[in-house]
Scaffold this active site. Structure first.
Site, mmCIF file in Angstrom:
data_model
loop_
_atom_site.group_PDB
_atom_site.id
_atom_site.type_symbol
_atom_site.label_atom_id
_atom_site.label_comp_id
_atom_site.label_asym_id
_atom_site.label_seq_id
_atom_site.Cartn_x
_atom_site.Cartn_y
_atom_site.Cartn_z
ATOM 1 N N ASN A 12 0.864 -1.183 0.000
ATOM 2 C CA ASN A 12 0.000 0.000 0.000
ATOM 3 C C ASN A 12 0.903 1.237 0.000
ATOM 4 O O ASN A 12 1.467 1.586 1.025
ATOM 5 C CB ASN A 12 -0.894 -0.048 1.256
ATOM 6 C CG ASN A 12 -1.722 1.209 1.436
ATOM 7 O OD1 ASN A 12 -1.823 2.035 0.524
ATOM 8 N ND2 ASN A 12 -2.324 1.361 2.609
ATOM 9 N N TRP A 13 1.021 1.859 -1.153
ATOM 10 C CA TRP A 13 1.948 3.000 -1.275
ATOM 11 C C TRP A 13 1.416 4.264 -0.617
ATOM 12 O O TRP A 13 2.124 5.252 -0.490
ATOM 13 C CB TRP A 13 2.246 3.294 -2.755
ATOM 14 C CG TRP A 13 2.996 2.228 -3.465
ATOM 15 C CD1 TRP A 13 3.456 1.040 -2.953
ATOM 16 C CD2 TRP A 13 3.411 2.239 -4.847
ATOM 17 N NE1 TRP A 13 4.113 0.324 -3.917
ATOM 18 C CE2 TRP A 13 4.103 1.034 -5.086
ATOM 19 C CE3 TRP A 13 3.246 3.154 -5.880
ATOM 20 C CZ2 TRP A 13 4.630 0.725 -6.338
ATOM 21 C CZ3 TRP A 13 3.780 2.850 -7.131
ATOM 22 C CH2 TRP A 13 4.468 1.639 -7.350
ATOM 23 N N LYS A 14 0.145 4.274 -0.275
ATOM 24 C CA LYS A 14 -0.494 5.465 0.294
ATOM 25 C C LYS A 14 -0.243 6.680 -0.619
ATOM 26 O O LYS A 14 -0.152 6.525 -1.834
ATOM 27 C CB LYS A 14 -0.027 5.691 1.734
ATOM 28 C CG LYS A 14 -0.187 4.412 2.580
ATOM 29 C CD LYS A 14 -0.040 4.613 4.033
ATOM 30 C CE LYS A 14 -0.252 3.297 4.762
ATOM 31 N NZ LYS A 14 -0.172 3.428 6.201
ATOM 32 N N HIS A 102 -9.680 1.041 4.765
ATOM 33 C CA HIS A 102 -8.391 1.255 5.431
ATOM 34 C C HIS A 102 -8.606 2.238 6.592
ATOM 35 O O HIS A 102 -9.403 3.175 6.489
ATOM 36 C CB HIS A 102 -7.363 1.805 4.438
ATOM 37 C CG HIS A 102 -5.984 1.829 5.026
ATOM 38 N ND1 HIS A 102 -5.556 2.834 5.866
ATOM 39 C CD2 HIS A 102 -4.956 0.943 4.932
ATOM 40 C CE1 HIS A 102 -4.309 2.567 6.249
ATOM 41 N NE2 HIS A 102 -3.926 1.428 5.700
ATOM 42 N N GLU A 104 -7.035 4.680 7.640
ATOM 43 C CA GLU A 104 -6.847 6.108 7.333
ATOM 44 C C GLU A 104 -8.079 6.685 6.627
ATOM 45 O O GLU A 104 -8.398 7.864 6.786
ATOM 46 C CB GLU A 104 -5.562 6.297 6.498
ATOM 47 C CG GLU A 104 -4.323 6.089 7.378
ATOM 48 C CD GLU A 104 -3.107 5.552 6.655
ATOM 49 O OE1 GLU A 104 -3.037 5.628 5.422
ATOM 50 O OE2 GLU A 104 -2.211 5.027 7.352
ATOM 51 N N GLU A 174 -5.467 -5.001 10.467
ATOM 52 C CA GLU A 174 -4.424 -4.023 10.763
ATOM 53 C C GLU A 174 -4.753 -3.291 12.058
ATOM 54 O O GLU A 174 -5.577 -2.361 12.064
ATOM 55 C CB GLU A 174 -4.327 -2.997 9.637
ATOM 56 C CG GLU A 174 -3.993 -3.590 8.292
ATOM 57 C CD GLU A 174 -3.440 -2.537 7.341
ATOM 58 O OE1 GLU A 174 -2.306 -2.699 6.906
ATOM 59 O OE2 GLU A 174 -4.131 -1.543 7.065
ATOM 60 N N GLY A 180 2.322 2.277 10.839
ATOM 61 C CA GLY A 180 3.279 3.372 10.682
ATOM 62 C C GLY A 180 3.959 3.791 11.977
ATOM 63 O O GLY A 180 4.597 4.838 12.044
ATOM 64 N N SER A 220 3.337 -2.086 10.304
ATOM 65 C CA SER A 220 4.791 -2.120 10.519
ATOM 66 C C SER A 220 5.439 -3.456 10.146
ATOM 67 O O SER A 220 6.388 -3.897 10.791
ATOM 68 C CB SER A 220 5.122 -1.744 11.969
ATOM 69 O OG SER A 220 4.679 -0.428 12.239
ATOM 70 N N GLY A 241 2.805 -1.090 4.253
ATOM 71 C CA GLY A 241 2.842 0.318 3.907
ATOM 72 C C GLY A 241 4.271 0.776 3.646
ATOM 73 O O GLY A 241 4.842 0.535 2.582
ATOM 74 N N GLY A 242 4.880 1.397 4.635
ATOM 75 C CA GLY A 242 6.207 2.008 4.497
ATOM 76 C C GLY A 242 7.237 1.105 3.822
ATOM 77 O O GLY A 242 7.958 1.548 2.914
HETATM 78 P P1 PGA Z 1 2.743 0.301 7.631
HETATM 79 O O1 PGA Z 1 1.290 0.534 6.995
HETATM 80 O O2 PGA Z 1 3.306 -0.970 7.061
HETATM 81 O O3 PGA Z 1 3.542 1.517 7.203
HETATM 82 O O4 PGA Z 1 2.579 0.222 9.118
HETATM 83 C C1 PGA Z 1 0.403 -0.548 6.774
HETATM 84 C C2 PGA Z 1 -0.902 -0.052 6.203
HETATM 85 O O5 PGA Z 1 -1.406 1.000 6.624
HETATM 86 O O6 PGA Z 1 -1.485 -0.701 5.302
#
Ligand code: PGA
Length: 262
Positions: A12-14, A102, A104, A174, A180, A220, A241-242
């Site tokens: 997930n590149w956000k 998600h 967010e 999640e 994050g 994470s 994500g990251g």
């Molecule tokens: P993260 O994000 O790996 O940076 O914690 C995961 C996500 O929000 O899908």
């Protein structure tokens, strides 16, 4: 994870990477993995909308065994919805997946379970596979309400689907406090909730459907912790994500079988 389910690692590149950078990352990722590794583990990237056409061109042009999808979908079919992106547009771009729910989106865009359910349905209406995200915040975790919270989000997100549709869905657990933040849930925490989600799906849709659904862990995830999470029987992959923004790190996550579980 169970052998019958092919592991899925979805990045997930956000809101990161312009289309030039997207092209570079996809090429680098594909070059870092062998055909066998890409056959064993399904790899998907979820870029911002503006990168999708570029990712499609890279994947199609070089016949890369990488899937891609979007981070959001409109609940509407088409029309006067300024700024929204409809399912048929994503389908035309060759998307396989789309995220729904998600944390967010739930937090910053006030998406409730009804909206998430409408997005899941919009995805199926355009032949996309939803990745339905669920997870609890820190307060709920501290009050020990995490299992009930997450299973209720799953049931609400699946409302009105046929068993055949549920079979194809991907669920991502999640914990919001682990996204994050560098704080990963322990492999036991991940297994507890992923297992309970599968058990709940089994109660509602039967064991065959529940046995086919892939349940991912997210929060994470990195190369250093993926192996210990993937040994758990109800974890079928990860939403990353990251760490998915770094081709080497993401490729190393995909090669989790070569790591020693710690
Ligand atoms: P993260 O994000 O790996 O940076 O914690 C995961 C996500 O929000 O899908």
């Amino acid at each position: 994870m169970a052998d019958a389910r092919r592991p899925l690692m979805a990045g997930n590149w956000k809101m990161n990477l312009n289309h030039f950078e997207a092209n570079l990352l996809v090429q680098k990722l594909a070059a870092s993995l062998t055909e066998q590794q890409l056959a064993d583990v399904e790899v998907a990237v979820l870029p911002p909308f503006t990168d999708l056409r570029t990712v499609q061109t890279a994947v199609d042009g070089d016949k890369l065994n990488i899937e891609y999808g979007a981070q959001d979908i409109s609940t509407h079919k088409s029309g006067a919805y300024t700024g929204e992106i409809a399912g048929f547009m994503l389908e035309k771009l060759g998307c396989t997946y789309v995220l729904a729910g998600h944390s967010e989106r739930r937090e910053y865009h006030n998406e409730d379970d009804a909206t998430v359910n409408a997005k899941v349905k919009a995805a199926y209406a355009s032949n996309l596979t939803p990745i339905l995200c669920v997870g609890e915040g820190l307060t709920i975790r501290e009050e020990n309400g995490h299992v009930g919270h997450c299973t209720a989000q799953v049931v609400a997100g699946l409302e009105g689907l046929t068993p055949e549709q549920v079979k194809r869905i991907v669920i991502a657990y999640e914990p919001v406090w682990a996204i994050g933040t560098g704080k990963t849930a322990t492999p036991e925490d991940a297994q507890e909730v992923c297992g309970e989600i599968r058990a709940r799906i089994s109660e509602v849709y039967g064991a065959e459907v529940a046995g086919a659904v892939r349940v991912l862990y997210g929060g994470s995830v990195k190369a250093a912790n993926i192996a210990s999470i993937m040994v758990k029987p109800d974890v079928d992959g990860a939403l990353i994500g990251g760490a998915s923004l770094d081709a080497e790190e993401f490729a190393s996550i995909v090669r989790y079988r070569e790591h020693v579980a710690r």
